[in-house]
Design an enzyme around this catalytic site. Structure first.
Site, mmCIF file in Angstrom:
data_model
loop_
_atom_site.group_PDB
_atom_site.id
_atom_site.type_symbol
_atom_site.label_atom_id
_atom_site.label_comp_id
_atom_site.label_asym_id
_atom_site.label_seq_id
_atom_site.Cartn_x
_atom_site.Cartn_y
_atom_site.Cartn_z
ATOM 1 N N ASP A 72 -11.004 -23.049 -22.885
ATOM 2 C CA ASP A 72 -10.696 -24.469 -23.078
ATOM 3 C C ASP A 72 -11.260 -25.343 -21.963
ATOM 4 O O ASP A 72 -11.794 -24.850 -20.969
ATOM 5 C CB ASP A 72 -9.172 -24.666 -23.201
ATOM 6 C CG ASP A 72 -8.386 -23.914 -22.119
ATOM 7 O OD1 ASP A 72 -8.984 -23.522 -21.102
ATOM 8 O OD2 ASP A 72 -7.178 -23.733 -22.302
ATOM 9 N N ASN A 140 5.786 -22.626 -22.351
ATOM 10 C CA ASN A 140 6.254 -22.882 -23.718
ATOM 11 C C ASN A 140 5.599 -21.942 -24.738
ATOM 12 O O ASN A 140 5.693 -22.166 -25.933
ATOM 13 C CB ASN A 140 6.002 -24.346 -24.100
ATOM 14 C CG ASN A 140 4.522 -24.705 -24.117
ATOM 15 O OD1 ASN A 140 3.660 -23.839 -23.947
ATOM 16 N ND2 ASN A 140 4.209 -25.968 -24.330
ATOM 17 N N HIS A 142 2.345 -21.308 -25.036
ATOM 18 C CA HIS A 142 0.999 -21.650 -25.497
ATOM 19 C C HIS A 142 -0.031 -20.638 -25.004
ATOM 20 O O HIS A 142 0.158 -19.991 -23.976
ATOM 21 C CB HIS A 142 0.609 -23.095 -25.141
ATOM 22 C CG HIS A 142 0.288 -23.344 -23.711
ATOM 23 N ND1 HIS A 142 0.475 -24.582 -23.118
ATOM 24 C CD2 HIS A 142 -0.206 -22.552 -22.733
ATOM 25 C CE1 HIS A 142 0.095 -24.512 -21.871
ATOM 26 N NE2 HIS A 142 -0.313 -23.297 -21.595
ATOM 27 N N GLU A 147 -0.692 -25.408 -28.388
ATOM 28 C CA GLU A 147 0.716 -25.673 -28.114
ATOM 29 C C GLU A 147 1.587 -25.224 -29.288
ATOM 30 O O GLU A 147 1.078 -25.006 -30.390
ATOM 31 C CB GLU A 147 0.908 -27.175 -27.893
ATOM 32 C CG GLU A 147 0.078 -27.759 -26.761
ATOM 33 C CD GLU A 147 0.701 -27.528 -25.386
ATOM 34 O OE1 GLU A 147 1.561 -26.638 -25.249
ATOM 35 O OE2 GLU A 147 0.317 -28.250 -24.450
HETATM 36 P P1 PGA Z 1 -1.088 -20.636 -15.281
HETATM 37 O O1 PGA Z 1 -1.333 -21.185 -16.734
HETATM 38 O O2 PGA Z 1 -1.919 -19.411 -15.158
HETATM 39 O O3 PGA Z 1 -1.555 -21.724 -14.365
HETATM 40 O O4 PGA Z 1 0.373 -20.353 -15.164
HETATM 41 C C1 PGA Z 1 -1.318 -20.321 -17.823
HETATM 42 C C2 PGA Z 1 -1.390 -21.115 -19.096
HETATM 43 O O5 PGA Z 1 -0.856 -22.235 -19.149
HETATM 44 O O6 PGA Z 1 -1.979 -20.609 -20.061
#
Ligand code: PGA
Length: 248
Positions: A72, A140, A142, A147
């Site tokens: 992304d 959450n 995702h 999301e």
């Molecule tokens: P993080 O993010 O590695 O910064 O915890 C993971 C994500 O949101 O997919």
């Protein structure tokens, strides 16, 4: 109950999670010199990337013919912004290994026509099936920027970021949440699921609910990561804290 297609490896801490993820990645890179790696940003993969760099420097593991596709990018940010994911990937990995720049692929957050960019990236992913897709997981549930509520059959798409995700990511922006872009372009869930194997890594207590929902909850669009229960080859490497709410 997690299906047998998911191997869950629980480690004591972030360092051990990164080391185990590195062993998995290195095996792929060694066994297939032109492997396609699906990569991810965020804080979780940084330890893994450090180990890949160290190993490249110390042992000469080569990425010359390796190809990458990233999950992304923020809409509106490009390589000139140190908050963009293209910047992150160069800074944390690509600039320190012998990968060929022309083998590196990310969605372009600054494309003039973002709908066309979604189509371009989906077509590219269809031609470049990931040998492994590395994933973090959001608090959450995702995956990528998909999301809760994202259809499981989604392909590359533009998403409006949930407030929780923007808050989680605000720590990376000097100016806090106001600077966090409101939209992102992300590989869809279908594009993630097309990978031959999936490696999901997570650490910390704030991921414990998401890990439980992913492994022990219903397969539901309310927890995007729960779709992994239906993928044939998933390895989940987490620390004790992220595993702390698992009951099975
Ligand atoms: P993080 O993010 O590695 O910064 O915890 C993971 C994500 O949101 O997919």
């Amino acid at each position: 109950m997690a299906e047998a297609n998911i191997t869950v490896i629980i480690k004591r801490n972030y360092e051990e999670v990164s080391a185990e993820a590195f062993r998995y990645m290195k095996e792929i890179v060694e066994n297939k010199k032109d492997a396609i790696l699906g990569l991810a940003t965020g804080s979780t993969p940084i330890g893994l990337y450090k180990k890949m760099i160290e190993d490249h420097k110390n042992n000469g593991t080569s990425y010359k013919d390796i190809k990458t596709v990233n999950l992304d990018e923020y809409v509106g940010l490009g390589a000139e912004s140190d908050q963009s994911y293209v910047y992150f990937m160069h800074d944390n990995l690509f600039d320190h290994i012998d990968i060929n720049e022309s083998n590196v692929n990310l969605p372009n957050g600054k494309a003039e026509d973002m709908d066309k960019e979604c189509e371009r990236y989906t077509a590219l992913l269809n031609d470049m099936r990931q040998d492994v897709q590395l994933l973090g997981i959001g608090a959450n549930g995702h995956i990528g920027f998909n999301e809760p509520g994202t259809p499981f059959d989604s392909t590359t798409n533009i998403v409006k970021l949930k407030e929780k995700t923007r808050m989680d990511n605000a720590r990376f922006f000097d100016g806090g949440i106001d600077e966090v872009p409101t939209h992102a372009i992300t590989m869809g869930i279908k594009n993630v699921m097309n990978a031959k194997s999936i490696l999901l890594i997570a650490n910390g207590e704030n991921k414990a609910d998401a890990i439980k929902a992913m492994l022990e909850g219903e397969v539901s669009e309310e927890c995007p990561a729960s779709i992994l229960q239906t993928h044939p080859n998933v390895v989940v490497i987490i620390d004790d804290a992220a595993a702390s709410k698992l009951t099975k």
